[in-house]
Design a protein around this motif. Structure first.
Motif, PDB file in Angstrom:
ATOM      1  N   LYS A  36      35.820  29.956  51.942  1.00 30.21           N
ATOM      2  CA  LYS A  36      37.017  30.723  51.620  1.00 30.21           C
ATOM      3  C   LYS A  36      37.286  30.737  50.123  1.00 30.21           C
ATOM      4  O   LYS A  36      37.086  29.739  49.438  1.00 30.21           O
ATOM      5  N   ILE A  37      37.767  31.878  49.646  1.00 27.39           N
ATOM      6  CA  ILE A  37      38.270  31.993  48.279  1.00 27.39           C
ATOM      7  C   ILE A  37      39.763  31.709  48.363  1.00 27.39           C
ATOM      8  O   ILE A  37      40.481  32.412  49.088  1.00 27.39           O
ATOM      9  N   PRO A  38      40.249  30.693  47.657  1.00 27.10           N
ATOM     10  CA  PRO A  38      41.685  30.384  47.742  1.00 27.10           C
ATOM     11  C   PRO A  38      42.535  31.536  47.218  1.00 27.10           C
ATOM     12  O   PRO A  38      42.144  32.246  46.290  1.00 27.10           O
ATOM     13  N   ALA A  39      43.702  31.725  47.824  1.00 27.04           N
ATOM     14  CA  ALA A  39      44.599  32.820  47.456  1.00 27.04           C
ATOM     15  C   ALA A  39      44.896  32.830  45.961  1.00 27.04           C
ATOM     16  O   ALA A  39      44.950  33.892  45.343  1.00 27.04           O
ATOM     17  N   ASP A  40      45.056  31.663  45.361  1.00 27.98           N
ATOM     18  CA  ASP A  40      45.407  31.625  43.936  1.00 27.98           C
ATOM     19  C   ASP A  40      44.231  31.976  43.022  1.00 27.98           C
ATOM     20  O   ASP A  40      44.409  32.161  41.825  1.00 27.98           O
ATOM     21  N   ARG A  51      40.662  34.408  51.472  1.00 27.92           N
ATOM     22  CA  ARG A  51      39.724  35.382  52.011  1.00 27.92           C
ATOM     23  C   ARG A  51      38.350  34.723  52.130  1.00 27.92           C
ATOM     24  O   ARG A  51      37.972  33.894  51.301  1.00 27.92           O
ATOM     25  N   PRO A  52      37.579  35.144  53.151  1.00 22.70           N
ATOM     26  CA  PRO A  52      36.199  34.665  53.220  1.00 22.70           C
ATOM     27  C   PRO A  52      35.408  35.231  52.042  1.00 22.70           C
ATOM     28  O   PRO A  52      35.739  36.293  51.513  1.00 22.70           O
ATOM     29  N   TYR A  53      34.347  34.522  51.653  1.00 24.37           N
ATOM     30  CA  TYR A  53      33.499  35.027  50.569  1.00 24.37           C
ATOM     31  C   TYR A  53      32.978  36.431  50.873  1.00 24.37           C
ATOM     32  O   TYR A  53      32.836  37.241  49.982  1.00 24.37           O
ATOM     33  N   GLY A  54      32.651  36.690  52.122  1.00 21.60           N
ATOM     34  CA  GLY A  54      32.135  37.999  52.500  1.00 21.60           C
ATOM     35  C   GLY A  54      32.236  38.207  53.995  1.00 21.60           C
ATOM     36  O   GLY A  54      32.478  37.263  54.754  1.00 21.60           O
ATOM     37  N   LEU A 136      25.430  52.418  61.278  1.00 20.49           N
ATOM     38  CA  LEU A 136      25.442  51.839  59.944  1.00 20.49           C
ATOM     39  C   LEU A 136      25.977  50.424  60.016  1.00 20.49           C
ATOM     40  O   LEU A 136      26.406  49.954  61.064  1.00 20.49           O
ATOM     41  N   ALA A 137      25.978  49.787  58.855  1.00 24.86           N
ATOM     42  CA  ALA A 137      26.652  48.506  58.696  1.00 24.86           C
ATOM     43  C   ALA A 137      27.424  48.568  57.394  1.00 24.86           C
ATOM     44  O   ALA A 137      27.158  49.407  56.530  1.00 24.86           O
ATOM     45  N   SER A 138      28.385  47.691  57.275  1.00 24.79           N
ATOM     46  CA  SER A 138      29.148  47.556  56.046  1.00 24.79           C
ATOM     47  C   SER A 138      29.240  46.078  55.712  1.00 24.79           C
ATOM     48  O   SER A 138      29.512  45.262  56.589  1.00 24.79           O
ATOM     49  N   THR A 139      28.971  45.760  54.455  1.00 20.15           N
ATOM     50  CA  THR A 139      29.199  44.398  53.975  1.00 20.15           C
ATOM     51  C   THR A 139      30.312  44.485  52.937  1.00 20.15           C
ATOM     52  O   THR A 139      30.399  45.455  52.180  1.00 20.15           O
ATOM     53  N   GLU A 140      31.174  43.481  52.932  1.00 17.49           N
ATOM     54  CA  GLU A 140      32.343  43.481  52.056  1.00 17.49           C
ATOM     55  C   GLU A 140      32.485  42.137  51.369  1.00 17.49           C
ATOM     56  O   GLU A 140      32.210  41.102  51.973  1.00 17.49           O
ATOM     57  N   TRP A 141      32.940  42.188  50.130  1.00 16.17           N
ATOM     58  CA  TRP A 141      33.212  40.955  49.402  1.00 16.17           C
ATOM     59  C   TRP A 141      34.391  41.167  48.481  1.00 16.17           C
ATOM     60  O   TRP A 141      34.445  42.201  47.824  1.00 16.17           O
ATOM     61  N   PRO A 142      35.370  40.291  48.448  1.00 11.36           N
ATOM     62  CA  PRO A 142      35.579  39.249  49.463  1.00 11.36           C
ATOM     63  C   PRO A 142      35.693  39.869  50.849  1.00 11.36           C
ATOM     64  O   PRO A 142      35.925  41.062  50.998  1.00 11.36           O
ATOM     65  N   GLY A 143      35.542  39.011  51.851  1.00  9.21           N
ATOM     66  CA  GLY A 143      35.637  39.462  53.229  1.00  9.21           C
ATOM     67  C   GLY A 143      36.999  40.078  53.522  1.00  9.21           C
ATOM     68  O   GLY A 143      38.003  39.731  52.905  1.00  9.21           O
TER      69      GLY A 143
END
Length: 173
Positions: A36-40, A51-54, A136-143
């Motif tokens: 997880k990426i911390p909110a701050d 948020r998750p990294y991806g 299709l697929a989609s990858t997202e970052w942050p997740g």
């Protein structure tokens, strides 16, 4: 499913466990980072927690199950796997826009990947003359989390993007 023939949309949905989705046809999430990426540590736009990294998902577009006009906060990358080309209308945050085709016919100018910058309103439809679906697929970052998705107000977008009002109407009916 016979691997020697093109699978039907119904076979794909069953094989991949795709379910109806309010923005993206039929969907199955395939990955969500446990990290997880911390909110701050996130930009201001991500104001509802970590948020998750991806994240990644499959999506199937078919007549009656299109991608509706929406945007997400995160960058995303579309990957085309099977079926018809997908025409994607993108309305960028700076007031410009573009139509891109994601598909496998490289000689026709299609590309199997399409980058959609975070904050870009986008919608799509199957390219004319196809056989009825695109996987299709989609990858997202942050997740992506549910608060990161915003549906587009078509009338407001036609006013905000006057050079694309006819394209917006054509893509959204």
């Amino acid at each position: 499913m016979d691997l020697g023939t093109r699978p039907t949309a119904e076979e794909i949905k069953a094989t991949l466990g795709l379910e109806p989705h309010p923005t993206c046809g039929f969907v199955a999430e395939t990955y969500r980072s446990p990290l997880k990426i911390p909110a701050d540590a996130l930009p201001e736009a991500y104001d509802e927690g970590d948020r998750p990294y991806g994240s990644a998902l499959y999506f199937l577009v078919a007549p009656g199950a299109q991608i509706v006009m929406h945007r997400i906060r995160s960058d995303q990358l579309y990957h085309h796997y099977l079926g018809d080309p997908l025409e994607v209308l993108m309305l960028y945050p700076d007031g410009t826009g573009a139509v891109a085709v994601v598909g496998t016919d490289l000689a026709a100018g299609e590309r199997p990947q399409l980058f959609v910058p975070g904050g870009t309103f986008h919608t799509s439809h199957l390219a004319p003359g196809g056989e009825g679906y695109a996987l299709l697929a989609s990858t997202e970052w942050p997740g992506v989390e549910p608060p990161d998705v915003e549906h587009g107000d078509i009338e407001a977008l036609m006013k905000a993007y006057p050079d694309f009002r006819y394209k917006i109407r054509a893509f959204t009916g």
